[in-house]
Design an enzyme around this catalytic site. Structure first.
Site, PDB file in Angstrom:
ATOM      1  N   CYS A  10      58.357   5.906  28.391  1.00  0.00           N
ATOM      2  CA  CYS A  10      58.747   6.505  29.672  1.00  0.00           C
ATOM      3  C   CYS A  10      57.922   7.759  29.888  1.00  0.00           C
ATOM      4  O   CYS A  10      57.034   8.051  29.088  1.00  0.00           O
ATOM      5  CB  CYS A  10      60.245   6.789  29.723  1.00  0.00           C
ATOM      6  SG  CYS A  10      60.796   8.101  28.644  1.00  0.00           S
ATOM      7  N   SER A  11      58.207   8.499  30.946  1.00  0.00           N
ATOM      8  CA  SER A  11      57.338   9.632  31.247  1.00  0.00           C
ATOM      9  C   SER A  11      57.433  10.723  30.184  1.00  0.00           C
ATOM     10  O   SER A  11      56.415  11.220  29.734  1.00  0.00           O
ATOM     11  CB  SER A  11      57.603  10.178  32.651  1.00  0.00           C
ATOM     12  OG  SER A  11      58.969  10.359  32.857  1.00  0.00           O
TER      13      SER A  11
END
Length: 105
Positions: A10-11
């Protein structure tokens, strides 16, 4: 079944850590041996070099990176998919684990 390694990207790796916990519980409940972990997109390459990964799931917030991950993973034969937005939002560990299992088989 042999232990499976599931990598979530994910980010920042923060929100996904809760999903990892839920997926680990779902795996335990099913009697599955799984190494499930989350990394930030910027750290993903390091983990792909150092670990044998069976499947990689992208968080919905980094879906735009799918093509670049496909290029990296194709030579290694690692399946890739984007986590369903609703399952991610609900932190549905069982469904995301099932998605990962389906990709491995």
């Amino acid at each position: 079944m042999a232990k499976k390694t599931i990598m979530l990207v994910c980010s920042a790796g923060m929100s996904t850590s809760l999903l990892v916990t839920k997926m680990q519980k779902a795996a335990e409940d099913k009697g599955l041996e799984a190494d499930i972990f989350a990394v930030s997109a910027s750290d993903a390459d390091n983990h792909l070099e150092s670990k044998s990964v069976d499947v990689l799931l992208l968080g919905p917030q980094v879906r735009f990176m799918k093509a670049q991950f496909e290029q990296k993973l194709a030579p290694k034969g690692i399946p890739l998919d984007i986590i369903n937005m609703a399952d991610y939002g609900m932190m549905n560990g069982e469904k995301v684990l099932a998605q990962a299992e389906a990709l491995i088989k």
